[in-house]
Motif scaffolding. Structure first.
Motif, short mmCIF file in Angstrom:
data_model
loop_
_atom_site.label_atom_id
_atom_site.label_comp_id
_atom_site.label_asym_id
_atom_site.label_seq_id
_atom_site.Cartn_x
_atom_site.Cartn_y
_atom_site.Cartn_z
N TYR A 117 0.85 -1.19 0.00
CA TYR A 117 0.00 0.00 0.00
C TYR A 117 0.89 1.24 0.00
CZ TYR A 117 -3.18 3.53 1.93
OH TYR A 117 -3.91 4.66 2.15
N SER A 118 0.46 2.25 -0.71
CA SER A 118 1.20 3.50 -0.74
C SER A 118 0.23 4.67 -0.73
CB SER A 118 2.06 3.55 -2.01
OG SER A 118 2.69 4.81 -2.13
N ALA A 119 0.58 5.70 0.04
CA ALA A 119 -0.19 6.95 0.05
C ALA A 119 0.81 8.09 -0.11
CB ALA A 119 -0.96 7.10 1.35
N THR A 120 0.59 8.90 -1.14
CA THR A 120 1.48 10.02 -1.43
C THR A 120 0.67 11.30 -1.54
OG1 THR A 120 2.92 8.53 -2.67
CG2 THR A 120 3.22 10.90 -3.05
N PRO A 121 0.93 12.26 -0.63
CA PRO A 121 0.27 13.56 -0.76
C PRO A 121 0.87 14.33 -1.93
CG PRO A 121 1.38 13.33 1.39
CD PRO A 121 1.76 12.17 0.55
N LEU A 122 0.01 14.99 -2.68
CA LEU A 122 0.44 15.81 -3.82
C LEU A 122 0.19 17.27 -3.46
CD1 LEU A 122 -1.22 13.61 -6.58
CD2 LEU A 122 1.15 13.49 -5.74
N TYR A 123 1.25 18.05 -3.40
CA TYR A 123 1.17 19.43 -2.93
C TYR A 123 1.24 20.43 -4.08
CZ TYR A 123 2.02 17.51 1.71
OH TYR A 123 1.92 16.81 2.87
N SER A 124 0.57 21.56 -3.89
CA SER A 124 0.69 22.72 -4.78
C SER A 124 1.68 23.68 -4.13
CB SER A 124 -0.66 23.42 -4.96
OG SER A 124 -1.57 22.56 -5.61
N ARG A 125 2.42 24.39 -4.94
CA ARG A 125 3.44 25.30 -4.43
C ARG A 125 2.82 26.35 -3.50
NH1 ARG A 125 8.47 26.50 -6.56
NH2 ARG A 125 7.88 25.39 -8.44
N GLY A 126 3.41 26.47 -2.30
CA GLY A 126 3.00 27.50 -1.36
C GLY A 126 1.76 27.19 -0.54
N ILE A 127 1.18 26.00 -0.69
CA ILE A 127 -0.02 25.64 0.06
C ILE A 127 0.33 24.42 0.92
CG2 ILE A 127 -2.42 24.89 -0.10
CD1 ILE A 127 -2.53 26.39 -2.79
N LEU A 128 0.07 24.54 2.23
CA LEU A 128 0.53 23.50 3.16
C LEU A 128 -0.25 22.19 3.11
CD1 LEU A 128 1.49 25.75 6.19
CD2 LEU A 128 3.01 24.66 4.53
N PRO A 129 -1.59 22.18 3.09
CA PRO A 129 -2.26 20.88 2.97
C PRO A 129 -2.08 20.35 1.54
CG PRO A 129 -3.76 22.54 3.85
CD PRO A 129 -2.54 23.26 3.34
#
Length: 157
Positions: A117-129
């Motif tokens: 199982y894998s969970a990877t958060p995908l972030y936008s530049r400058g936004i913490l969540p």
């Protein structure tokens, strides 16, 4: 007579079932990979209310947010591990979308599979969540599964 053959015993490198990636520069969780086995099911813990993942606004009910586990509690994920928690919109990102995928993984494991199982958060530049979560599951007997879950808490304003 043939000379005796040398035999080489392969070395087995121990690998923990749960492998967290290092936190990002802003303290953001960056992902987890886990080999989920039956003995792990139900061993996780609730998110520690003293921990505030990056982007947490301070009140889950007021802001419809959750301290979301990357590796779900039902799959053995710990709620006192900052690398396992991100700020998620509770309804509908955390539940029912993410929790639904996690229930499917748990069902496969209960039925005898070992699931990577894998969970990877995908972030936008400058936004913490995270803007989204990429979830994958590859079972020992079943077809792979993957899902991208959008997280409104990670959208720019």
């Amino acid at each position: 007579m043939a000379p005796p053959r040398a035999s080489v015993t392969p070395t087995s490198l121990p690998r923990p079932n749960i492998r967290y990636r290092n936190a990002g520069a802003d303290g953001q969780a960056t992902g987890v990979t886990a080999t989920v086995t039956k003995s792990m099911l139900g061993t996780g813990t609730r998110a520690d209310p003293r921990l505030t993942p990056p982007g947490w606004q301070g009140n889950g009910l007021t802001y419809n947010e959750a301290r979301g586990h990357l590796l779900a509690r039902q799959l053995g994920g710990r709620g006192d591990e900052p690398r396992n928690l991100v700020t998620l919109t509770q309804n509908a990102a955390n539940s029912p979308h993410m929790s639904g995928f996690e229930r499917q993984v748990a069902r496969r494991v209960r039925d005898g599979e070992v699931v990577e199982y894998s969970a990877t958060p995908l972030y936008s530049r400058g936004i913490l969540p995270p803007a989204a979560m990429l979830l994958t599951a590859q079972g020992s007997r079943g077809a792979p599964a993957a899902r991208i879950i959008q997280n409104p808490a990670g959208r720019g304003k």
